[in-house]
Design a protein around this motif. Sequence first.
Motif, PDB file in Angstrom:
ATOM      1  N   ASP A 158       0.806  -1.215   0.000  1.00  0.00           N
ATOM      2  CA  ASP A 158       0.000   0.000   0.000  1.00  0.00           C
ATOM      3  C   ASP A 158       0.840   1.267   0.000  1.00  0.00           C
ATOM      4  N   GLY A 159       2.117   1.134   0.315  1.00  0.00           N
ATOM      5  CA  GLY A 159       2.963   2.307   0.436  1.00  0.00           C
ATOM      6  C   GLY A 159       2.823   2.956   1.798  1.00  0.00           C
ATOM      7  N   VAL A 160       3.643   3.973   2.046  1.00  0.00           N
ATOM      8  CA  VAL A 160       3.654   4.683   3.320  1.00  0.00           C
ATOM      9  C   VAL A 160       3.725   6.175   3.059  1.00  0.00           C
ATOM     10  N   ASP A 161       3.380   6.955   4.065  1.00  0.00           N
ATOM     11  CA  ASP A 161       3.622   8.394   4.043  1.00  0.00           C
ATOM     12  C   ASP A 161       4.874   8.692   4.854  1.00  0.00           C
ATOM     13  N   PHE A 162       5.564   9.739   4.464  1.00  0.00           N
ATOM     14  CA  PHE A 162       6.779  10.134   5.168  1.00  0.00           C
ATOM     15  C   PHE A 162       6.646  11.538   5.745  1.00  0.00           C
ATOM     16  N   VAL A 163       7.134  11.694   6.964  1.00  0.00           N
ATOM     17  CA  VAL A 163       7.329  13.002   7.572  1.00  0.00           C
ATOM     18  C   VAL A 163       8.830  13.279   7.513  1.00  0.00           C
ATOM     19  N   ASP A 164       9.243  14.145   6.619  1.00  0.00           N
ATOM     20  CA  ASP A 164      10.668  14.360   6.371  1.00  0.00           C
ATOM     21  C   ASP A 164      11.298  15.185   7.493  1.00  0.00           C
ATOM     22  N   TYR A 165      12.526  14.785   7.890  1.00  0.00           N
ATOM     23  CA  TYR A 165      13.138  15.450   9.045  1.00  0.00           C
ATOM     24  C   TYR A 165      14.639  15.680   8.928  1.00  0.00           C
ATOM     25  N   ALA A 280       2.005   4.401   8.171  1.00  0.00           N
ATOM     26  CA  ALA A 280       1.054   3.736   7.284  1.00  0.00           C
ATOM     27  C   ALA A 280       0.096   4.753   6.674  1.00  0.00           C
ATOM     28  N   LYS A 281      -0.342   4.493   5.443  1.00  0.00           N
ATOM     29  CA  LYS A 281      -1.171   5.430   4.697  1.00  0.00           C
ATOM     30  C   LYS A 281      -2.475   5.779   5.417  1.00  0.00           C
ATOM     31  N   ASP A 282      -3.007   4.831   6.187  1.00  0.00           N
ATOM     32  CA  ASP A 282      -4.305   5.073   6.832  1.00  0.00           C
ATOM     33  C   ASP A 282      -4.178   5.776   8.177  1.00  0.00           C
ATOM     34  N   LEU A 286      -1.910  10.471  12.905  1.00  0.00           N
ATOM     35  CA  LEU A 286      -0.583  10.289  13.489  1.00  0.00           C
ATOM     36  C   LEU A 286       0.465  11.003  12.644  1.00  0.00           C
ATOM     37  N   ARG A 287       0.378  10.843  11.331  1.00  0.00           N
ATOM     38  CA  ARG A 287       1.324  11.520  10.430  1.00  0.00           C
ATOM     39  C   ARG A 287       1.333  13.031  10.659  1.00  0.00           C
ATOM     40  N   LYS A 321       8.189  18.690   5.508  1.00  0.00           N
ATOM     41  CA  LYS A 321       7.294  18.316   4.426  1.00  0.00           C
ATOM     42  C   LYS A 321       6.799  16.880   4.611  1.00  0.00           C
ATOM     43  N   ILE A 322       5.650  16.605   4.056  1.00  0.00           N
ATOM     44  CA  ILE A 322       5.131  15.251   3.965  1.00  0.00           C
ATOM     45  C   ILE A 322       5.352  14.769   2.535  1.00  0.00           C
ATOM     46  N   ASN A 323       5.996  13.615   2.403  1.00  0.00           N
ATOM     47  CA  ASN A 323       6.242  13.009   1.091  1.00  0.00           C
ATOM     48  C   ASN A 323       6.985  13.950   0.154  1.00  0.00           C
TER      49      ASN A 323
END
Length: 326
Positions: A158-165, A280-282, A286-287, A321-323
């Motif tokens: 499903d892939g994931v989302d990232f919180v870049d840091y 997780a994408k869902d 939390l993201r 940024k996100i993704n």
Amino acid sequence: MTAGITRRPTSMRSRTAAAGAIAVAGALLLTGCGDQTKNDAGNGGDGNPASGSANAAPLADRLPADIRAKGVLRVGSDIAYAPVEFKDDKGDVVGIDPDIAEALGKQLGVKFEFQNATFDTLITGLASNRYDIAMSAMTDTKERQEGVDADTGKKVGDGVDFVDYFTAGVSLYTNKGDDQGIKTWDDLCGKTMAVQRNTFSHDLAKEQAKKCTEDGKGELKIEDFPTNPEAETRMRSKGANVVSADFPIAAYSVKNAGDGAYFEIVGDQVEAGPYGIAVAKDKTELRDALQAAVQAIIDNGEYQKIVDKWGVADGAITEVKINGGS
């Protein structure tokens, strides 16, 4: 030591991107990996969230209710990647990521509990709900965002989302005094590389191996291992000519392994890409809470203290940024 960043003349993307000297005091990298390892990120020193408690934490209400109730965020991480995350001589989990996690815990009112796993199992661990997040020098890429296998281009999850840091670049390093004329990735043709499996250093190596073959310049042999220390051990035993890893990791090993007697960095860093906290994408709530918390520690100065402490200030970001990876 300072190294510039060189853009590859191909479509390759590295695991990371940023430079800066790694002037790190601390223990040598320890290679042992247990099943699960916990640290006190977010604790006040007594086993409780303390200053990161829900009552004191300014962003606690941004978290999902179930995580607030538990008071714990389970963090999947490959804890053998100094100085980003590793075990010190007491067996405690230390490094850039644990320090950032501790600061985030103060904002969110939860404890970040690091659980050890190999890097190539972290995203599947998120999918199976073994972890709430993965934080392990993981580069934010479109393939990971979309759940696509980088080699085949096929959908595998499903892939994931990232919180870049953070940002960092990929480096090559050899046994000290034995660089074998390696200055660029094109010099790897006819050589053997040891690398950690399923990292972007591994992806870069596979791309370069294909290029070496197409150009008729000799085979680049690749030996991949579950952890970076195992790749380094292979090179130390003369089973490989070169290792590739993120620049902060390469520089830390060069500085500390054998008190600086074992390795040397060759050539410049290549490519650029952000480290991201994988979610997780869902789990969008939390993201978004994590994004707010990272921005908060940047704004209040805690983030800068951490990157200064570990000598990686050149990889610091100012806007979360996100993704943001490509």
